[in-house]
Write an enzyme that holds these catalytic residues in place. Structure first.
Site, short mmCIF file in Angstrom:
data_model
loop_
_atom_site.label_atom_id
_atom_site.label_comp_id
_atom_site.label_asym_id
_atom_site.label_seq_id
_atom_site.Cartn_x
_atom_site.Cartn_y
_atom_site.Cartn_z
N CYS A 116 67.90 -12.08 23.76
CA CYS A 116 67.81 -11.39 22.47
C CYS A 116 66.68 -11.97 21.62
O CYS A 116 66.19 -13.07 21.86
CB CYS A 116 69.14 -11.45 21.72
N HIS A 140 72.14 -11.41 17.65
CA HIS A 140 72.62 -12.09 18.86
C HIS A 140 73.98 -11.58 19.30
O HIS A 140 74.18 -11.27 20.48
CB HIS A 140 72.70 -13.61 18.64
N CYS A 198 67.44 -15.51 20.26
CA CYS A 198 67.35 -16.60 21.23
C CYS A 198 65.93 -16.80 21.74
O CYS A 198 65.57 -17.91 22.15
CB CYS A 198 68.31 -16.34 22.40
N CYS A 216 70.13 -16.07 27.20
CA CYS A 216 70.13 -14.83 26.42
C CYS A 216 68.70 -14.39 26.12
O CYS A 216 67.86 -15.21 25.77
CB CYS A 216 70.91 -15.04 25.13
N ASP A 261 86.16 7.33 11.97
CA ASP A 261 87.61 7.20 12.06
C ASP A 261 88.22 8.08 10.97
O ASP A 261 87.51 8.74 10.20
CB ASP A 261 88.05 5.74 11.97
N ASP A 269 85.61 -0.09 19.84
CA ASP A 269 84.87 -0.51 18.65
C ASP A 269 85.54 -1.74 18.10
O ASP A 269 86.75 -1.96 18.33
CB ASP A 269 84.93 0.59 17.57
#
Lengths: 373, 373
Positions: A307, A336, A310, A305, A91, A267
């Protein structure tokens, strides 16, 4: 190299596309995790890649103050400094200037402020921002803008937008003065919540060539319906053959709404910041792992989930780590939440590829933003 | 299962050996990273395995207070709770009681103390410690001991040692009252710096069967030469066919000295705690990454180090992360320091296997303990 954008599929205003940069391609719609100080908080670059992050955002303002552009340039740029090999968007510092409020002095030349680190008087002009971003060698740089607050009167929003246009031209001139800039520079549309100002901002920016355009000045406190209205009024006029980046948005349902209106990139610090505060995304809402109800809960955050967190850890364990202020808790929570966001982006792209986007977006839960389940 | 110990090679007092447990074998000499609250701070279990950690230490005292033994037992024990599949040794809480000092009330029965978490009046007896460790299902449990401070008069050290012997017998009775305990219980030799008391402690403990014995009450402030003298006077009398664990030691050079004197296992918070404070191990000393000399240093922590951190990050980047209090800094520093320790243990085992231990130990730098390079 100049980023190249190729639209692959459409569904209404939404697009599936590919943005090619010097550090590889980004499939859009894409979410960019925020790496303020040259690190997406708590994560290694390898973990981010594993989670499916294609591009990350670096904060010019913060990196300019710590460690400073010279040290990053000595590493060959931000990629080498932080050991991230895929695309980086930086940015411009405009949003951080905006957040400084009373600590800054704005002039046509730029902004003067006291460094929040050591109180040193510091300057940021469009040219300064470009020099720092060129030193960081980001794949996508952003023009310095004057971010309009909400609410703002029409004259205030107009003056701010017009300054942003002038700063955009100065940014463009400085960035492309380089014979071989490392990436491409995106312009930022301002104009508050005023349709005419948004369109005037866009028209003025389009006097110059940009490889992409951003929508700035949203996610600054305006109601959701105002934000969606601005997108509906503005986005159809933005060049169809260029990527559109909505800055600082948002919750998962906000992203779905934005993509539905033609946004390609976004973002936000929400997934990473929420993670460190124990707020974990589940379908349709957020749970607070600090809740005592989870003290002996042997289930994962979300049974659906896939991930790492999890697959291997219980809510009881995550609550315990949070109570003990253990770093691993921040890590597992961040994995997560980023997985949740990046999985959403994969689902959006998949539905665009399969022609099922409209149904997916319509079914996506809207009403429980940030709700604590 | 009861741990089984097999000595594979010797060099003077030093041994190369293998300790088999229900969760796999430990090659000794072994260093155990400390996982106070069911996490080795900042690390995942996979990262620990990758670094070569074979066994970790869990703190009974801390886990008893948070999250409590019932929640861990509901996960099938500490392995399931924290997702670590290799051996775990749990301490007994004796050292934490010792550290509480004025906040505790010691009696023959055990200790009463105010929980440092919530002030609740809490009790820890030998039987309590065994019940908690059995709930944690550690592979190696430790008898509750009364850790003798330094300095202590001979009568003080004797009274403390004799209490430790009685508590060891109560610990043994409770632990092996189970028909099928998950692991084995180690006794702890106390006796301060007094040779006769150390030998009396050992003799009294050996009235019972232990799969291993520990040397406690060292690394509590005594001079190095006192510690080494105690080891030289005590270790030759400890059973040769059982593992010997020196608790709470120490710096790398301390470990080399201890192994030279017949120690097989040790643990310490130094590598992980130092890492979080920016103190990083290099051959012959420690550097403080906060030093401004490293601000623009493009080299790794140690050019000779093969750890993930040294392969991918500069001192300048690590200093930057530390200055910004970034979690990734703690992670990268911890990886490096644990690699340093575990690499030392590999080198010690390799030299014992190759018959070059004596030369390795003699050449290992002794004089710069904790020195800041």
């Amino acid at each position: 190299m100049q980023p190249r954008f190729e639209v692959l599929a459409r569904s209404g205003a939404a697009r599936l596309a590919r943005l090619a940069t010097a550090h590889g391609s980004i499939e859009t719609p894409a979410f960019m995790p925020v790496g303020t100080y040259g690190t997406v908080k708590a994560m290694t670059p390898e973990e981010l890649e594993e989670l499916g992050a294609q591009v990350i955002l670096g904060n010019t303002f913060h990196l300019m103050l710590r460690p400073g552009p010279d040290i990053i340039a000595a590493h060959g740029g931000l990629h080498g400094f932080m050991h991230w090999r895929r695309p980086i968007l930086t940015d411009s510092g405009g949003f951080q200037i905006f957040s400084l409020k009373s600590l800054r002095k704005m002039t046509e030349e730029g902004v003067q402020f006291r460094s929040p680190i050591d109180g040193a008087l510091t300057r940021l002009t469009p040219e300064d921002s470009m020099e720092v971003q060129l030193a960081l060698r980001s794949d996508i740089a952003m023009a310095l803008d004057d971010c309009t607050p909400f609410p703002a009167s029409e004259p205030e929003a107009r003056a701010s937008m017009e300054r942003s246009v002038r700063w955009a031209a100065r940014s463009h001139a400085r960035y492309y003065q380089r014979p071989d800039p490392p990436g491409g520079l995106f312009g930022i549309v301002q104009g508050g919540t005023y349709r005419a100002l948004r369109l005037a901002s866009l028209e003025a920016l389009l006097q110059l060539e940009w490889p992409g355009l951003a929508v700035g000045g949203l996610a600054v406190g305006e109601p959701e319906e105002e934000r969606l209205r601005v997108l509906e009024e503005l986005v159809p006029h933005m060049p169809a053959e260029r990527p559109r980046y909505l800055m600082g948005v948002g919750f998962p349902e906000d992203i779905v709404q934005a993509v539905s209106r033609g946004i390609d990139m976004c973002d936000c610090v929400i997934p990473t910041r929420h993670a460190r505060n124990g707020h974990l995304f589940v379908p349709g809402g957020v749970i607070n792992i600090r809740n005592s109800a989870y003290a002996s809960d042997l289930g994962p955050i979300d049974v659906g989930c896939a991930c790492y967190t999890c697959r291997h850890y219980t809510r009881a364990y995550l609550r315990h780590l949070d109570r003990c202020n253990e770093i691993l808790g921040c890590r597992l929570n961040t994995i997560h939440n980023l997985h949740f966001y990046l999985e959403l982006m994969r689902a959006l792209r998949g539905s665009l590829a399969a022609g099922t986007f409209e149904a997916f977006a319509a079914a996506y839960p809207r009403s429980r933003k940030g709700a604590v389940a």
